[in-house]
Motif scaffolding. Sequence first.
Motif, PDB file in Angstrom:
ATOM      1  N   ARG A  23      -4.090  -0.338 -14.704  1.00 13.79           N
ATOM      2  CA  ARG A  23      -3.152  -1.337 -14.147  1.00 13.79           C
ATOM      3  C   ARG A  23      -3.052  -2.615 -14.985  1.00 13.79           C
ATOM      4  O   ARG A  23      -1.953  -2.993 -15.382  1.00 13.79           O
ATOM      5  N   SER A  58     -11.933  -9.755 -10.318  1.00 10.92           N
ATOM      6  CA  SER A  58     -11.033  -9.254 -11.368  1.00 10.92           C
ATOM      7  C   SER A  58     -10.982 -10.235 -12.536  1.00 10.92           C
ATOM      8  O   SER A  58     -11.066 -11.455 -12.347  1.00 10.92           O
ATOM      9  N   GLY A  59     -10.800  -9.686 -13.737  1.00  7.46           N
ATOM     10  CA  GLY A  59     -10.624 -10.550 -14.900  1.00  7.46           C
ATOM     11  C   GLY A  59      -9.241 -11.183 -14.891  1.00  7.46           C
ATOM     12  O   GLY A  59      -9.087 -12.403 -14.943  1.00  7.46           O
ATOM     13  N   HIS A  69      -8.690  -1.699  -3.934  1.00 11.38           N
ATOM     14  CA  HIS A  69      -8.720  -0.844  -5.127  1.00 11.38           C
ATOM     15  C   HIS A  69      -9.312   0.525  -4.725  1.00 11.38           C
ATOM     16  O   HIS A  69     -10.244   0.572  -3.908  1.00 11.38           O
ATOM     17  N   ILE A  96      -7.070 -11.558 -12.568  1.00 17.59           N
ATOM     18  CA  ILE A  96      -6.708 -12.431 -11.440  1.00 17.59           C
ATOM     19  C   ILE A  96      -7.343 -13.823 -11.593  1.00 17.59           C
ATOM     20  O   ILE A  96      -6.751 -14.816 -11.177  1.00 17.59           O
ATOM     21  N   GLY A 151       2.371  -3.628  -5.616  1.00 17.12           N
ATOM     22  CA  GLY A 151       3.022  -3.770  -6.920  1.00 17.12           C
ATOM     23  C   GLY A 151       2.828  -5.175  -7.481  1.00 17.12           C
ATOM     24  O   GLY A 151       2.444  -6.107  -6.763  1.00 17.12           O
ATOM     25  N   HIS A 192     -13.319  -4.957  -7.181  1.00 16.27           N
ATOM     26  CA  HIS A 192     -13.401  -3.588  -7.705  1.00 16.27           C
ATOM     27  C   HIS A 192     -14.456  -3.414  -8.790  1.00 16.27           C
ATOM     28  O   HIS A 192     -14.694  -2.308  -9.251  1.00 16.27           O
ATOM     29  N   PHE A 205       3.950  -0.047 -11.729  1.00 13.20           N
ATOM     30  CA  PHE A 205       4.067  -1.163 -12.686  1.00 13.20           C
ATOM     31  C   PHE A 205       5.145  -0.889 -13.732  1.00 13.20           C
ATOM     32  O   PHE A 205       5.764  -1.816 -14.231  1.00 13.20           O
ATOM     33  N   GLN A 212      -0.102 -13.993  -4.370  1.00 12.92           N
ATOM     34  CA  GLN A 212      -1.002 -14.982  -4.993  1.00 12.92           C
ATOM     35  C   GLN A 212      -0.439 -16.392  -4.823  1.00 12.92           C
ATOM     36  O   GLN A 212      -1.147 -17.317  -4.428  1.00 12.92           O
ATOM     37  N   ILE A 238       0.289  -4.234 -17.254  1.00 13.89           N
ATOM     38  CA  ILE A 238       0.863  -5.569 -16.988  1.00 13.89           C
ATOM     39  C   ILE A 238       0.773  -6.453 -18.233  1.00 13.89           C
ATOM     40  O   ILE A 238       1.759  -7.068 -18.646  1.00 13.89           O
TER      41      ILE A 238
HETATM   42  N1  UDP Z   1      -2.624  -6.501  -9.261  1.00  6.65           N
HETATM   43  C1  UDP Z   1      -1.506  -5.964  -8.622  1.00  6.65           C
HETATM   44  N2  UDP Z   1      -1.650  -5.453  -7.368  1.00  6.65           N
HETATM   45  C2  UDP Z   1      -2.839  -5.462  -6.692  1.00  6.65           C
HETATM   46  C3  UDP Z   1      -3.968  -6.017  -7.348  1.00  6.65           C
HETATM   47  C4  UDP Z   1      -3.820  -6.516  -8.635  1.00  6.65           C
HETATM   48  O1  UDP Z   1      -0.409  -5.960  -9.186  1.00  6.65           O
HETATM   49  O2  UDP Z   1      -2.897  -4.978  -5.553  1.00  6.65           O
HETATM   50  C5  UDP Z   1      -2.483  -6.986 -10.653  1.00  6.65           C
HETATM   51  C6  UDP Z   1      -2.799  -8.448 -10.840  1.00  6.65           C
HETATM   52  O3  UDP Z   1      -1.632  -9.226 -10.708  1.00  6.65           O
HETATM   53  C7  UDP Z   1      -3.379  -8.500 -12.250  1.00  6.65           C
HETATM   54  C8  UDP Z   1      -3.969  -7.120 -12.464  1.00  6.65           C
HETATM   55  O4  UDP Z   1      -3.430  -6.297 -11.430  1.00  6.65           O
HETATM   56  O5  UDP Z   1      -2.364  -8.706 -13.215  1.00  6.65           O
HETATM   57  C9  UDP Z   1      -5.467  -7.163 -12.400  1.00  6.65           C
HETATM   58  O6  UDP Z   1      -5.952  -5.873 -12.407  1.00  6.65           O
HETATM   59  P1  UDP Z   1      -7.432  -5.524 -11.975  1.00  6.65           P
HETATM   60  O7  UDP Z   1      -7.968  -6.577 -11.097  1.00  6.65           O
HETATM   61  O8  UDP Z   1      -7.390  -4.134 -11.445  1.00  6.65           O
HETATM   62  O9  UDP Z   1      -8.201  -5.443 -13.363  1.00  6.65           O
HETATM   63  P2  UDP Z   1      -8.959  -6.491 -14.314  1.00  6.65           P
HETATM   64  O10 UDP Z   1      -8.026  -7.587 -14.644  1.00  6.65           O
HETATM   65  O11 UDP Z   1     -10.191  -6.936 -13.595  1.00  6.65           O
HETATM   66  O12 UDP Z   1      -9.340  -5.668 -15.492  1.00  6.65           O
END
Ligand code: UDP
Length: 374
Positions: free
Chosen positions: A10, A282-283, A235, A285, A264, A204, A47, A272, A14
């Motif tokens: 995910r 999350s990193g 998650h 977030i 999404g 997560h 996405f 947010q 993004i």
């Molecule tokens: N995100 C999303 N829907 C959700 C949760 C997170 O679109 O229900 C997006 C969030 O905006 C961010 C990304 O997923 O851009 C973060 O992903 P995640 O926390 O899974 O991974 P990490 O950044 O910790 O690797």
Amino acid sequence: MKIAFIIGTRPEIIKMSPLIDEVDKRGIDYILIHTGQHYDHEMSQQFFLDLELSQPHYNIGVGSDSHGKQTAVMMEGIEKVLLSEKPDIVLVQGDTNAVLAGALVAAKLHIAVGHVEAGLRSYDKTMPEEINRMVADVCTNLFFVPTEETAINLLFEGISPTNIFITGNTVVDACYRNLKIAGKTSQIMPQLELDGDILLLTLHRAENVDDRERLENIVEALLKVEGLNIVFPVHPRTMKTLKEFGMFSQLEKAPHIKMIKPIGYLDFLILQSNSKLIMTDSGGIQEEAITLDIPCLTLRYNTERPETVHAGGNILVGSDTEKITETVSMILGDEGLYQRMKEAPNPYGDGTTSKQIVDAIQNAHDQGKLEIKP
Ligand code: UDP
Ligand code: UD1
């Protein structure tokens, strides 16, 4: 010039999306390789729809497995594609297993590696992401780092400054580009039907959700939080262990906690932006919270995003029940502190990261620096 983008999860979809758009806009040849590590509609395809990305040229379809098997299958699949497509550079983003697999395969085939979000370090080698980042950076030729603080990590590891580009983070490009679109299309707020302030929660990280004691402590804190609606898009990894450890029904029964499926990107940006507080491990977030001016509590004892803490927008609370509940009360009880956290300057740039990265790649290509020689 031909660029191969590797994505798997995910956040990679993004954060790569502004770069893919920029490369596409400039008419540069590219291929998109999805490892298939995330495969549920709401963890992957959603996405592509939200970000209007075209479908990957290749999907390795690795699915879920142990780290060793998953990485091996990805490497085998990526190697086949790179051998036939012969790109000039492989771009990986972040710290997932796709980054490890992609960087390692490309380096051994003598294809230049560009690491987007290079140089981050939590200095905690129990995290799979820390190993992935470190190994990837050994294989990397062009290091696209978000901040000066990150560049310093690489300088200490002996990386030549000529290969380090301080560009900000594409997370800001993605946020700025999509927030306006999200404002027009997202229906998430009326759908949630909530009165009052929201604490948005995501969780997560393996070290939190696979560890019964840590997860129990966090759940206890969530049950104790008062005066806020907790919205929790869960998650799949977390859903699995909450059920396995018998903690799911406690959370489901709590009237102030709303557990929903992962949502999404456009809905998530709106959620947010409309939250009073964000609590996360999350990193991405942590970065988005400071970009959107929402105070953040990070459910970890360290972070590879220390800039957010130094800027004053993020507080590390670990998985300690009291620390979590007391910090929430402290922030909500002190309007001055709350405002200062909201006003923390964003360390991750002005939304031009993808342009800067593509400029650097084009220059390196024109100067013959993408050719890997002994
Ligand atoms: N995100 C999303 N829907 C959700 C949760 C997170 O679109 O229900 C997006 C969030 O905006 C961010 C990304 O997923 O851009 C973060 O992903 P995640 O926390 O899974 O991974 P990490 O950044 O910790 O690797
Ligand atoms: C991975 C990354 C992590 C990143 C996160 C983003 C690694 C080592 N970890 O963690 O750095 O922060 O993605 O979200 O690369 N599952 C599903 N459906 C899916 C995907 C996963 O049900 O589409 C379930 C499976 O039970 C799987 C578990 O989630 O075993 C964990 O998935 P995995 O991809 O291994 O790791 P993440 O926790 O998602």
